[in-house]
Design a protein around this motif. Structure first.
Motif, PDB file in Angstrom:
ATOM      1  N   LEU A 185     -32.442  30.750  49.029  1.00  0.00           N
ATOM      2  CA  LEU A 185     -32.752  31.161  47.656  1.00  0.00           C
ATOM      3  C   LEU A 185     -31.831  30.489  46.644  1.00  0.00           C
ATOM      4  CD1 LEU A 185     -33.434  34.999  48.040  1.00  0.00           C
ATOM      5  CD2 LEU A 185     -35.079  33.108  47.999  1.00  0.00           C
ATOM      6  N   GLY A 186     -30.864  29.756  47.130  1.00  0.00           N
ATOM      7  CA  GLY A 186     -29.927  29.077  46.247  1.00  0.00           C
ATOM      8  C   GLY A 186     -29.640  27.688  46.751  1.00  0.00           C
ATOM      9  N   GLY A 187     -28.927  27.630  47.842  1.00  0.00           N
ATOM     10  CA  GLY A 187     -28.704  26.340  48.464  1.00  0.00           C
ATOM     11  C   GLY A 187     -27.250  25.933  48.533  1.00  0.00           C
ATOM     12  N   GLU A 206     -23.207  18.839  55.044  1.00  0.00           N
ATOM     13  CA  GLU A 206     -21.981  19.295  55.708  1.00  0.00           C
ATOM     14  C   GLU A 206     -21.677  20.746  55.370  1.00  0.00           C
ATOM     15  OE1 GLU A 206     -21.891  14.871  55.358  1.00  0.00           O
ATOM     16  OE2 GLU A 206     -22.325  16.516  53.961  1.00  0.00           O
ATOM     17  N   GLU A 207     -21.788  21.110  54.085  1.00  0.00           N
ATOM     18  CA  GLU A 207     -21.538  22.497  53.696  1.00  0.00           C
ATOM     19  C   GLU A 207     -22.569  23.422  54.327  1.00  0.00           C
ATOM     20  OE1 GLU A 207     -21.087  25.385  49.762  1.00  0.00           O
ATOM     21  OE2 GLU A 207     -22.155  23.474  49.593  1.00  0.00           O
ATOM     22  N   CYS A 208     -23.815  22.977  54.374  1.00  0.00           N
ATOM     23  CA  CYS A 208     -24.881  23.776  54.965  1.00  0.00           C
ATOM     24  C   CYS A 208     -24.576  24.097  56.428  1.00  0.00           C
ATOM     25  CB  CYS A 208     -26.203  23.023  54.850  1.00  0.00           C
ATOM     26  SG  CYS A 208     -27.602  23.788  55.708  1.00  0.00           S
ATOM     27  N   VAL A 209     -24.302  23.080  57.226  1.00  0.00           N
ATOM     28  CA  VAL A 209     -24.078  23.278  58.660  1.00  0.00           C
ATOM     29  C   VAL A 209     -22.796  24.063  58.902  1.00  0.00           C
ATOM     30  CG1 VAL A 209     -23.659  22.092  60.856  1.00  0.00           C
ATOM     31  CG2 VAL A 209     -25.406  21.228  59.282  1.00  0.00           C
ATOM     32  N   SER A 210     -21.760  23.796  58.122  1.00  0.00           N
ATOM     33  CA  SER A 210     -20.497  24.521  58.288  1.00  0.00           C
ATOM     34  C   SER A 210     -20.672  25.997  57.977  1.00  0.00           C
ATOM     35  CB  SER A 210     -19.427  23.915  57.387  1.00  0.00           C
ATOM     36  OG  SER A 210     -18.199  24.615  57.526  1.00  0.00           O
ATOM     37  N   THR A 211     -21.393  26.313  56.910  1.00  0.00           N
ATOM     38  CA  THR A 211     -21.616  27.705  56.539  1.00  0.00           C
ATOM     39  C   THR A 211     -22.459  28.420  57.578  1.00  0.00           C
ATOM     40  OG1 THR A 211     -21.483  27.149  54.187  1.00  0.00           O
ATOM     41  CG2 THR A 211     -22.535  29.244  54.757  1.00  0.00           C
ATOM     42  N   MET A 212     -23.490  27.767  58.080  1.00  0.00           N
ATOM     43  CA  MET A 212     -24.368  28.372  59.075  1.00  0.00           C
ATOM     44  C   MET A 212     -23.686  28.506  60.437  1.00  0.00           C
ATOM     45  SD  MET A 212     -27.311  29.048  57.571  1.00  0.00           S
ATOM     46  CE  MET A 212     -28.540  29.123  58.882  1.00  0.00           C
ATOM     47  N   GLY A 213     -22.674  27.713  60.697  1.00  0.00           N
ATOM     48  CA  GLY A 213     -21.982  27.763  61.979  1.00  0.00           C
ATOM     49  C   GLY A 213     -22.629  26.867  63.002  1.00  0.00           C
ATOM     50  N   VAL A 230     -32.219  21.620  57.144  1.00  0.00           N
ATOM     51  CA  VAL A 230     -31.096  21.314  56.258  1.00  0.00           C
ATOM     52  C   VAL A 230     -31.619  20.986  54.863  1.00  0.00           C
ATOM     53  CG1 VAL A 230     -29.194  19.716  55.812  1.00  0.00           C
ATOM     54  CG2 VAL A 230     -29.604  20.540  58.135  1.00  0.00           C
ATOM     55  N   GLY A 231     -32.692  20.184  54.794  1.00  0.00           N
ATOM     56  CA  GLY A 231     -33.243  19.790  53.512  1.00  0.00           C
ATOM     57  C   GLY A 231     -33.671  20.966  52.659  1.00  0.00           C
ATOM     58  N   GLN A 232     -34.212  22.000  53.286  1.00  0.00           N
ATOM     59  CA  GLN A 232     -34.626  23.182  52.533  1.00  0.00           C
ATOM     60  C   GLN A 232     -33.431  23.926  51.955  1.00  0.00           C
ATOM     61  OE1 GLN A 232     -37.246  23.925  51.150  1.00  0.00           O
ATOM     62  NE2 GLN A 232     -38.834  24.768  52.441  1.00  0.00           N
ATOM     63  N   ARG A 233     -32.273  23.707  52.517  1.00  0.00           N
ATOM     64  CA  ARG A 233     -31.076  24.427  52.082  1.00  0.00           C
ATOM     65  C   ARG A 233     -30.159  23.578  51.200  1.00  0.00           C
ATOM     66  NH1 ARG A 233     -32.873  26.329  56.944  1.00  0.00           N
ATOM     67  NH2 ARG A 233     -32.565  28.556  57.401  1.00  0.00           N
ATOM     68  N   VAL A 234     -30.480  22.304  51.035  1.00  0.00           N
ATOM     69  CA  VAL A 234     -29.677  21.401  50.196  1.00  0.00           C
ATOM     70  C   VAL A 234     -30.600  20.833  49.123  1.00  0.00           C
ATOM     71  CG1 VAL A 234     -28.171  19.380  50.131  1.00  0.00           C
ATOM     72  CG2 VAL A 234     -28.193  20.847  52.159  1.00  0.00           C
ATOM     73  N   PRO A 235     -30.677  21.480  47.968  1.00  0.00           N
ATOM     74  CA  PRO A 235     -31.608  21.054  46.921  1.00  0.00           C
ATOM     75  C   PRO A 235     -31.430  19.583  46.543  1.00  0.00           C
ATOM     76  CG  PRO A 235     -30.660  23.190  46.377  1.00  0.00           C
ATOM     77  CD  PRO A 235     -29.911  22.675  47.571  1.00  0.00           C
ATOM     78  N   SER A 258     -23.777  34.217  57.225  1.00  0.00           N
ATOM     79  CA  SER A 258     -24.867  33.267  56.974  1.00  0.00           C
ATOM     80  C   SER A 258     -26.223  33.753  57.465  1.00  0.00           C
ATOM     81  CB  SER A 258     -24.557  31.922  57.647  1.00  0.00           C
ATOM     82  OG  SER A 258     -24.495  32.061  59.060  1.00  0.00           O
ATOM     83  N   HIS A 259     -26.245  34.751  58.347  1.00  0.00           N
ATOM     84  CA  HIS A 259     -27.506  35.243  58.906  1.00  0.00           C
ATOM     85  C   HIS A 259     -27.778  36.703  58.545  1.00  0.00           C
ATOM     86  CE1 HIS A 259     -27.033  31.643  61.360  1.00  0.00           C
ATOM     87  NE2 HIS A 259     -28.219  31.808  61.873  1.00  0.00           N
TER      88      HIS A 259
END
Length: 372
Positions: free
Chosen positions: A25-27, A32-39, A53-58, A219-220
């Motif tokens: 809902l934000g991104g 790198e930030e996406c994968v690190s945050t998700m674990g 990843v693309g859906q989470r990195v605008p 993250s989940h």
């Protein structure tokens, strides 16, 4: 939790809270930030992982996610459940330190069937490390030929099990994509772990489990301790002990007599109403929004489960998510300028006009991503 009294919590609200936690809902600012945050992010199917990843990195495109793999700022390996995931490189060694022993025990019988013994593993390790040392890496087929020439059979999945063992022990890791970017969605080169990941964070087992659990619930969430225990295959007793160490950093949300845990930031959304009630998303197959939990009924009504995972075969179709609930699947046909995205709603009447317009925007976003 006082905030829960200000809004009636329903399965769809729980789903939207998960969308918020997962950056849908934000991104995030980068892969790198996406994968690190998700674990860790499910990546058995690499093209699906890239779109996750693309859906989470605008504003990102396929090339930006590929670049993270090419540079080693995101890596792909088998950290848990015998399944490929995208993981932060600095965290992979300590995660494997927690999960490898149990993973190896779970396939011990299969390895006996394949005739894989300690001497075979040591021989293949030395052969592989000699081949990849100081090089850009080697393809799976190249390593199989080297193993075969040394008398190590690779047929009947013996070869892939040997490579899996070498990665489980942090001798090898999957590195840059093989071939050109246009052909890079299938394979990666295998490289020496220590060369590709020269610096690793060091965490002991208890500290590592607590860190992994905190990152997962942030993250989940809303998610249960059982969800995490399944996700990682870490024993429940250790998960409960880790939870005691971090529970002050989380918020408990009781729903259906079950305790769910989430970050304070996500829980605060309950104060004014959780956003995303009109959000429509085209998520890839295997996305963490559905796959990252042992109980998926909160976001996918059980009567529709077979439509997402036909025959329970473990292959997850691409999903249409509306307002925090999976409401259909979608597919892509054609390539390049002829590519089209086709929705298939669960409801006989199809998507509402508003949802259909939103999905068309999502389809266009997906096609742009794959071409960038």
């Amino acid at each position: 939790m006082s905030a829960s009294a200000k809004i009636r919590v329903t399965p769809k609200v729980m789903g939207r809270l998960r969308l918020a936690s997962q950056g849908l809902l934000g991104g995030f600012s980068s892969p790198e930030e996406c994968v690190s945050t998700m674990g860790a992010m499910q990546a058995q199917d690499l093209a699906s992982a890239f779109w996750a990843v693309g859906q989470r990195v605008p504003g990102s495109g396929l090339s930006k996610v590929l670049e993270a793999l090419e540079n080693g700022t995101v890596v792909r390996s088998w950290p848990m459940r015998g399944t490929l995931h995208l993981v932060p490189p600095q965290d992979l060694r300590w995660i494997l330190g927690i999960t490898t022993e149990r993973s190896m025990r779970s396939v011990a019988a299969r390895h006996r069937e394949l005739g894989i013994e300690k001497a075979d593993i040591a021989a293949c390790r030395d052969l592989a490390l000699e081949r990849v040392a100081g090089s850009p890496g080697a393809t799976r087929e190249e390593l199989f030929k080297i193993f075969e020439s040394a008398g190590q059979v690779t047929a009947a999945q013996r070869g892939i099990h040997l490579l899996w063992i070498l990665c489980q022990n942090a001798w090898l890791v999957q590195g840059p994509p093989a071939g050109t970017a246009g052909k890079a969605l299938g394979q990666q080169l295998f490289v020496a772990f220590d060369e590709w990941i020269p610096e690793s964070k060091i965490l002991g087992r208890e500290e590592g489990i607590a860190e992994f659990l905190l990152r997962y619930l942030r993250s989940h969430g809303p998610a249960t301790l059982q969800d995490f225990a399944w996700w990682t295959q870490i024993p429940k007793s250790e998960v409960r002990a880790a939870h005691e160490a971090i529970r002050s950093q989380l918020v408990e949300l009781v729903f259906g007599a079950t305790s769910y845990w989430l970050s304070p930031e996500t829980a605060a959304l309950l104060d004014d109403g959780v956003p995303g009630s009109r959000t429509v998303l085209a998520l890839p197959g295997f996305d963490e929004f559905l796959l990252g939990y042992t109980d998926r009924s909160l976001v996918l009504p059980p009567e529709h489960f077979q439509k997402v995972v036909p025959g329970g075969n473990g292959v997850f179709k691409r999903m249409i998510v509306s307002g925090g609930e999976v409401v259909g699947t979608w597919s892509r046909s054609g390539t390049g300028r002829t590519a089209v995205v086709v929705p298939e709603a669960f409801a006989p009447e199809g998507l509402t006009p508003a949802a259909k317009r939103s999905f068309e925007l999502q389809a266009a976003k997906y096609l742009r991503f794959m071409e960038r």
